[in-house]
Design an enzyme around this catalytic site. Structure first.
Site, short mmCIF file in Angstrom:
data_model
loop_
_atom_site.label_atom_id
_atom_site.label_comp_id
_atom_site.label_asym_id
_atom_site.label_seq_id
_atom_site.Cartn_x
_atom_site.Cartn_y
_atom_site.Cartn_z
N ASP A 14 0.79 -1.23 0.00
CA ASP A 14 0.00 0.00 0.00
C ASP A 14 0.83 1.29 0.00
OD1 ASP A 14 -1.96 -1.92 0.12
OD2 ASP A 14 -2.89 -1.21 1.97
N LYS A 112 -6.87 -4.98 -3.40
CA LYS A 112 -7.59 -5.65 -2.31
C LYS A 112 -8.58 -4.69 -1.68
CE LYS A 112 -3.90 -4.45 0.85
NZ LYS A 112 -4.71 -3.46 1.61
N CYS A 161 -2.26 -3.18 7.36
CA CYS A 161 -2.04 -4.04 6.19
C CYS A 161 -0.70 -4.76 6.22
CB CYS A 161 -2.25 -3.24 4.93
SG CYS A 161 -4.00 -2.75 4.76
C1 VGL Z 1 -4.90 0.25 5.61
C2 VGL Z 1 -6.53 1.03 7.00
C3 VGL Z 1 -7.47 0.91 6.01
C4 VGL Z 1 -3.46 -0.09 5.42
C5 VGL Z 1 -5.82 0.13 4.60
O1 VGL Z 1 -2.97 -0.05 4.27
O2 VGL Z 1 -2.79 -0.40 6.42
N1 VGL Z 1 -5.25 0.68 6.81
N2 VGL Z 1 -7.08 0.46 4.81
#
Ligand code: VGL
Ligand code: ZN
Length: 216
Positions: A14, A112, A161
């Protein structure tokens, strides 16, 4: 630790605008990890980048639950859901991978959290499933089919994540190393909880300086 191009994979979690300090779900100091994490890609033959990729109205958005606010938790039938600001809405700039991530080095880009009613912190499994099991994304089998035995995990956010992906990688039977200095958490004050969970899962916490690169 010597990186083995045959057996090792890099998981870049991410590295998206919305998780950087100017983004919708800002991870404090998240910008610091982008360049060094991206720079590691060249040392691996198998590089997987994940991309949080939500439809509008996603279950993880506080705005989808009247009266709820970001950073609260909500009890749903499928389990506890943390609520976030709207973030990584598919196709928006905030959801794009940071341009420092070298597209040409990515073997797989895995999106995702694409279904409206279920969140997916982990690259390997969605957070919840109808029968209490967590549906797989297929990533574990994909890695194993490529001969991968060990994964190095870095990116954002360390406590969501990155943590869930590392725990699930270990549960898939992969030797799993979290590259500590190439991650940042949403909630730095809860570091102990994350570290205990990683230790329970058998995830090794290492530093990027421990990695020895080999020639291509
Ligand atoms: C994430 C919160 C919501 C992350 C993704 O990438 O850690 N955290 N969506
Ligand atoms: Zn998300």
């Amino acid at each position: 630790m010597r990186i083995d191009r045959g057996f090792d994979a890099l998981l870049l979690v991410d590295l998206q605008h919305d998780f950087l300090p100017e983004g919708a779900l800002a991870v404090p100091r998240g910008d610091e990890v982008v360049a060094p994490a991206a720079a590691l890609a060249g040392a691996f033959t198998t590089v997987v980048a994940t991309q949080d990729w939500h439809p509008p109205g996603h279950v993880s958005f506080a705005s989808s639950h009247p009266g709820r606010r970001p950073y609260e938790s909500l009890a749903l039938a499928q389990g506890t859901q943390e609520l976030w600001p709207d973030h990584c809405v598919r196709g928006t700039r905030g959801a794009a991978l940071h341009p420092a991530v070298p597209d040409e080095a990515l073997t797989l880009v895995l999106r995702k959290g694409t279904r409206r009613d279920v969140d997916s912190y982990s690259a390997f499994r969605e957070n919840a499933g109808p029968d209490g099991r967590r549906p797989t994304t297929g990533l574990g089998a994909w890695l194993v089919a490529r001969g991968i035995r060990r994964v190095f995990v870095c990116g954002l956010a360390r406590d969501f994540c990155v943590r869930w992906s590392a725990e699930d990688a270990a549960a898939e039977g992969l030797e799993t190393c979290l590259v500590d200095d190439l991650t940042r958490p949403v909630f730095p004050e809860r570091q102990r909880e994350t570290d205990e969970a990683l230790a329970r899962a058998g995830v090794r916490v290492i530093r990027s300086a421990d990695l020895e690169r080999t020639a291509a």
